[in-house]
Design a protein around this motif. Structure first.
Motif, PDB file in Angstrom:
ATOM      1  N   THR A   1       0.842  -1.192   0.000  1.00 41.99           N
ATOM      2  CA  THR A   1       0.000   0.000   0.000  1.00 41.99           C
ATOM      3  C   THR A   1       0.874   1.237   0.000  1.00 41.99           C
ATOM      4  OG1 THR A   1      -1.634  -1.214   1.302  1.00 41.99           O
ATOM      5  CG2 THR A   1      -1.919   1.168   1.132  1.00 41.99           C
TER       6      THR A   1
ATOM      7  N   TYR B   1       0.767   5.593  -0.124  1.00 42.04           N
ATOM      8  CA  TYR B   1      -0.006   6.816   0.087  1.00 42.04           C
ATOM      9  C   TYR B   1       0.814   8.009  -0.387  1.00 42.04           C
ATOM     10  CZ  TYR B   1      -2.047   3.710   3.670  1.00 42.04           C
ATOM     11  OH  TYR B   1      -2.592   2.652   4.343  1.00 42.04           O
TER      12      TYR B   1
ATOM     13  N   TYR C   1      -3.624   0.299  -3.241  1.00 42.71           N
ATOM     14  CA  TYR C   1      -3.467  -0.997  -2.605  1.00 42.71           C
ATOM     15  C   TYR C   1      -3.457  -2.051  -3.687  1.00 42.71           C
ATOM     16  CZ  TYR C   1      -4.884  -5.262  -0.188  1.00 42.71           C
ATOM     17  OH  TYR C   1      -4.971  -6.552   0.261  1.00 42.71           O
TER      18      TYR C   1
ATOM     19  N   SER D   1      -7.128   3.059  -3.859  1.00 43.41           N
ATOM     20  CA  SER D   1      -7.927   2.643  -2.708  1.00 43.41           C
ATOM     21  C   SER D   1      -8.650   3.803  -2.042  1.00 43.41           C
ATOM     22  CB  SER D   1      -7.050   1.933  -1.675  1.00 43.41           C
ATOM     23  OG  SER D   1      -5.949   2.752  -1.310  1.00 43.41           O
ATOM     24  N   ASP D   2      -8.129   5.012  -2.196  1.00 43.64           N
ATOM     25  CA  ASP D   2      -8.766   6.171  -1.598  1.00 43.64           C
ATOM     26  C   ASP D   2      -8.258   7.414  -2.312  1.00 43.64           C
ATOM     27  OD1 ASP D   2      -9.225   7.323   1.884  1.00 43.64           O
ATOM     28  OD2 ASP D   2     -10.336   7.724   0.033  1.00 43.64           O
TER      29      ASP D   2
ATOM     30  N   LYS E   1       2.854   0.916   3.582  1.00 41.13           N
ATOM     31  CA  LYS E   1       2.365   0.104   4.689  1.00 41.13           C
ATOM     32  C   LYS E   1       2.417  -1.364   4.288  1.00 41.13           C
ATOM     33  CE  LYS E   1      -2.003  -0.731   5.621  1.00 41.13           C
ATOM     34  NZ  LYS E   1      -2.010  -2.118   6.129  1.00 41.13           N
TER      35      LYS E   1
ATOM     36  N   ASN F   1      -2.094  -0.160  10.198  1.00 38.17           N
ATOM     37  CA  ASN F   1      -2.118   1.125   9.509  1.00 38.17           C
ATOM     38  C   ASN F   1      -0.907   1.988   9.807  1.00 38.17           C
ATOM     39  OD1 ASN F   1      -3.580   2.510   7.544  1.00 38.17           O
ATOM     40  ND2 ASN F   1      -4.354   3.973   9.009  1.00 38.17           N
ATOM     41  N   GLU F   2       0.178   1.366  10.251  1.00 43.24           N
ATOM     42  CA  GLU F   2       1.400   2.129  10.493  1.00 43.24           C
ATOM     43  C   GLU F   2       2.041   2.450   9.153  1.00 43.24           C
ATOM     44  OE1 GLU F   2       4.143   0.400  13.206  1.00 43.24           O
ATOM     45  OE2 GLU F   2       5.822   1.649  12.536  1.00 43.24           O
ATOM     46  N   GLN F   3       2.135   3.703   8.853  1.00 46.57           N
ATOM     47  CA  GLN F   3       2.671   4.150   7.573  1.00 46.57           C
ATOM     48  C   GLN F   3       4.099   4.633   7.771  1.00 46.57           C
ATOM     49  OE1 GLN F   3      -0.060   6.851   5.611  1.00 46.57           O
ATOM     50  NE2 GLN F   3      -1.821   5.666   6.324  1.00 46.57           N
ATOM     51  N   PHE F   4       4.973   4.181   6.908  1.00 42.18           N
ATOM     52  CA  PHE F   4       6.378   4.570   6.931  1.00 42.18           C
ATOM     53  C   PHE F   4       6.583   5.609   5.831  1.00 42.18           C
ATOM     54  CE2 PHE F   4       8.120   1.484   9.893  1.00 42.18           C
ATOM     55  CZ  PHE F   4       7.099   0.552   9.936  1.00 42.18           C
ATOM     56  N   PHE F   5       7.085   6.753   6.234  1.00 48.45           N
ATOM     57  CA  PHE F   5       7.199   7.862   5.307  1.00 48.45           C
ATOM     58  C   PHE F   5       8.588   7.942   4.678  1.00 48.45           C
ATOM     59  CE2 PHE F   5       3.374  10.491   5.608  1.00 48.45           C
ATOM     60  CZ  PHE F   5       2.712   9.841   6.631  1.00 48.45           C
TER      61      PHE F   5
END
Lengths: 113, 114
Positions: A31, A33, A50, A55-56, A94, A100-104
């Motif tokens: 996933t 973002y 995703y 997905s959004d 992710k 839902n932990e997102q790594f930037f």
């Protein structure tokens, strides 16, 4: 440990030009973002993918488009650039098993002149 | 819909003093809550997260936060500030597991004086 890679790190464009930002997620993360952070502002969600499907969708201008490829990397395409598009663009990824932990990534700083 | 309110765009503390950064959230479903730190010209680094279970969560660099459902709060604390803590801190909320987007607060800039 591998991190999210974004390229380029800095980009300078003229008004009405186009730009392509690339994001390479952490291996096995499915996933992706995209967020936009204007000067002195909080990150705003643009779009997410995703398994290569959108997905959004957030506040992404119609001038922008994005996709996720078979190797899970993603590209954000921006056309007819405006001065207001100058911002820091973050990609986050992710993995399927996280809460839902997102790594930037480190972000791409886009400056439109 | 989810939203986050961070009280105070700037917080100033002396080195060694308690750090308290406030975050209140609004969510129609049990939220997942996060604190991220951003150093100048850098990306967002996860400090800590609350998903389920223990309401007091510990993160990196000595930070911790407590989820208080009755107060809809998730304040970030650190007993003793260090000069290297000076940065921008963002509280974020997500509506539970899955691939939903994060909604960020407007951020709090922490200033640490010697």
């Amino acid at each position: 440990a591998a991190g999210v890679i974004q390229s380029p790190r800095h980009l300078i464009k003229e008004k009405r030009e186009t730009a392509t930002l690339k994001c390479y997620p952490i291996p096995r993360h499915d996933t992706v973002y995209w967020y936009q952070q204007g000067p002195g502002q909080d990150p705003q969600f643009l779009i997410s993918f995703y398994e290569k499907m959108q997905s959004d969708k957030g506040s992404i201008p119609d001038r922008f488009s994005a996709q996720q490829f078979s190797d899970y990397h993603s590209e954000l395409n921006m056309s007819s650039l405006e001065l207001g598009d100058s911002a820091l663009y973050f990609c986050a990824s992710k993995d399927p098993s996280s809460y839902n932990e997102q790594f930037f990534g480190p972000g791409t700083r886009l400056t439109v002149l | 819909a989810q939203s986050v309110t961070q009280l105070g765009s700037h917080v100033s503390v002396s080195e060694g003093a308690l750090v308290l950064l406030r975050c209140n959230y609004s969510s129609s479903v049990p939220p997942y809550l996060f604190w991220y730190v951003q150093y100048p010209n850098q990306g967002l680094q996860l400090l800590l997260k609350y998903t389920t279970g223990a309401t007091l969560v510990k993160g990196i660099n000595g930070f911790e936060a407590e989820f208080k459902k009755s107060e809809t709060s998730f304040h970030l604390t650190k007993p003793s500030a260090h000069m290297s803590d000076a940065a921008e801190y963002f509280c974020a909320v997500a509506p539970g597991p899955g691939f939903q987007k994060l909604v960020f607060g407007t951020g709090t800039r922490l200033l640490v004086s010697p």
